[in-house]
Design an enzyme around this catalytic site. Structure first.
Site, PDB file in Angstrom:
ATOM      1  N   ALA A  76       2.079   2.532  -2.933  1.00  0.00           N
ATOM      2  CA  ALA A  76       2.021   3.056  -1.559  1.00  0.00           C
ATOM      3  C   ALA A  76       2.095   1.897  -0.583  1.00  0.00           C
ATOM      4  CB  ALA A  76       0.711   3.821  -1.355  1.00  0.00           C
ATOM      5  N   ALA A 121      -0.799  -2.439   1.097  1.00  0.00           N
ATOM      6  CA  ALA A 121      -0.180  -1.674   0.004  1.00  0.00           C
ATOM      7  C   ALA A 121      -1.197  -1.512  -1.119  1.00  0.00           C
ATOM      8  CB  ALA A 121       1.042  -2.413  -0.531  1.00  0.00           C
ATOM      9  N   LYS A 122      -0.956  -0.584  -2.000  1.00  0.00           N
ATOM     10  CA  LYS A 122      -1.755  -0.468  -3.227  1.00  0.00           C
ATOM     11  C   LYS A 122      -0.961   0.421  -4.173  1.00  0.00           C
ATOM     12  CE  LYS A 122      -6.134  -1.537  -4.237  1.00  0.00           C
ATOM     13  NZ  LYS A 122      -6.802  -2.644  -3.580  1.00  0.00           N
ATOM     14  N   GLY A 123      -1.271   0.312  -5.439  1.00  0.00           N
ATOM     15  CA  GLY A 123      -0.584   1.166  -6.403  1.00  0.00           C
ATOM     16  C   GLY A 123      -1.255   1.053  -7.730  1.00  0.00           C
TER      17      GLY A 123
END
Ligand code: GLU
Length: 431
Positions: A76, A121-123
């Protein structure tokens, strides 16, 4: 890492009772509260309630027995107004699209409060890493890296470790990406082993920043660190390093826990001799005078509580049992929005995750600079610059606490959000 997230969370009109509050819900509530405090342009804030984009991929993994299983991965991107997207990749069975967005939002604020030139961001991958062999982890990671290859890059999106991933995971991603690009590109990820462009001090950095802000909070409240008792939930790279540093600086660390339970000694533990969870999983409960459960540690009568394990551990169901005088968040999102309001009402200062554990992304920034310049820094330089960055951010936030009489969380959000809103206003909406 097993989820400890069993307690029920805040039930509000928007929620179904007994549903744990999602990271996205908490992040949105915090954003909108902070926005109202600074009268931020609603058009910008409206945009910040949503991610710029969310990418979902399927990762086929050949298991060691020859069967092929599908795994789901996410990345994301929340907001990139201040620079390339930055944030960790998490391997955990509870990873979801929503969680990735919420955690990406927190990265946006975390980078902004530290004044780093990055967006959020992160995922991650929906997987229990404990169920995979090392060879399977490598195949999964390399394939995932390939699936997100067009998103990531040193000038676009720079992943890092998070729950369930580590320096080795980053090394595989860096290698897979570099092989495809036909050149070695260390700056595509941070949190790598130092031998391939990782930074000295990166591993300990989130724990170090937790310890630094704990020390500053004690000083602000005119409390001596030597007279401060501390309980740390989570004894991994964040909690373990924070506990050890606070112990080294004179605090009385009386309890530390990992997923199996807590070691407790009212006279203080010798944290240097307790191996971190990553070194010897489960070792914690072999130490100390007594063993407590992971839930008990949150309710100990200590001066400082550091929840540094997983999210949503302090909820409206157990917040009344929290007896600490101060809380510093080591994990991302350990306190639900409702429980946070209760702590604020009781006058318990809570230093939020996006400031307290920001040492991780700050040293990631140092690592990225070292990679781009092809010149490594000494551990001493890293630690000195981290100390300076943390104190700058702490002082920016403290000023808001003093000037506006708001909580540490609101003050931190005010600093972060003002920078992001300003950047959006200057750049404008296009076309
Ligand atoms: N996963 C870490 C965090 O939540 C570090 C992110 C990074 O270094 O990019 O802050």
């Amino acid at each position: 890492m097993a989820s400890e997230n069993t307690a029920t969370a805040a039930s509000t009109d928007a929620e179904v009772a007994d549903e744990p509050e999602s990271a996205l819900e908490t992040a949105r509530r915090q954003l909108n509260k902070a926005a109202s405090l600074i009268d931020a342009d609603p058009n910008v804030v409206g945009r910040l309630n949503y991610p710029a984009s969310v990418h979902e991929v399927t990762i086929p993994l050949e298991r060691d027995d020859g069967t092929v299983e599908m795994y789901r991965g996410y990345r994301a991107h929340h907001d990139g107004v201040r620079g390339p997207y930055k944030g960790g990749l998490r391997y955990h069975p509870d990873v979801t699209r929503e969680e990735s967005i919420g955690l990406a939002m927190w990265m946006t604020w975390k980078c902004a409060v530290m004044d780093l030139p990055f967006g959020g961001a992160k995922g991650g991958v929906v997987v229990d890493p404990k169920e995979l062999s090392d060879a399977e982890m490598e195949r999964l990671t390399r394939r995932f890296a390939n699936e997100i290859r067009n998103l990531i890059g040193p000038m676009t999106d720079i992943p890092a470790p998070d729950m369930g991933t580590d320096a080795q995971t980053m090394a595989w991603i860096m290698d897979a990406y570099s092989v495809q690009e036909a050149e070695t590109i260390p700056g595509v990820v941070t949190g790598k082993p130092p031998v391939i462009g990782g930074s000295e001090g990166r591993e300990e950095a989130p724990g170090r920043s937790v310890a630094i802000v704990s020390r500053e909070l004690c000083e602000y409240l005119d409390r001596s660190l030597a007279d401060t008792t501390v309980a740390v939930q989570g004894y991994g790279s964040v909690g373990g390093n924070a506990a050890r540093l606070l112990d080294e600086w004179g605090a009385d660390v009386v309890a530390v826990s990992d997923v199996n339970g807590a070691a407790y000694d009212p006279d203080g533990l010798e944290t240097a001799s307790i191996p971190l969870h990553d070194e010897v999983p489960g070792a914690v409960t072999d130490y100390g005078e007594q063993t407590l459960t992971n839930a008990d540690i949150l309710e100990l009568d200590v001066d400082l509580l550091v929840p540094a394990a997983v999210g949503n551990v302090i909820t409206e169901a157990n917040v009344d049992d929290v007896r600490a005088d101060m809380v510093v968040e080591g994990a991302n999102g350990p306190i639900t929005f409702g429980a946070d309001a209760v702590l604020a009402e009781r006058g318990i200062p809570v230093v939020p995750d996006i400031l307290a554990n920001a040492g991780g992304v700050t040293v990631s920034y140092f690592e990225w600079l070292q990679d781009i310049n092809r010149r490594s820094w000494s551990r001493q330089r890293v630690n000195e610059e981290l100390e300076a960055e943390m104190l700058d951010a702490w002082n920016d936030v403290r000023r808001e606490v003093d000037d506006r009489g708001v909580t540490w969380r609101d003050a931190t959000y005010i600093v972060a959000l003002s920078r992001i809103v300003d950047a959006h206003e200057k750049r404008g909406l296009w076309p």
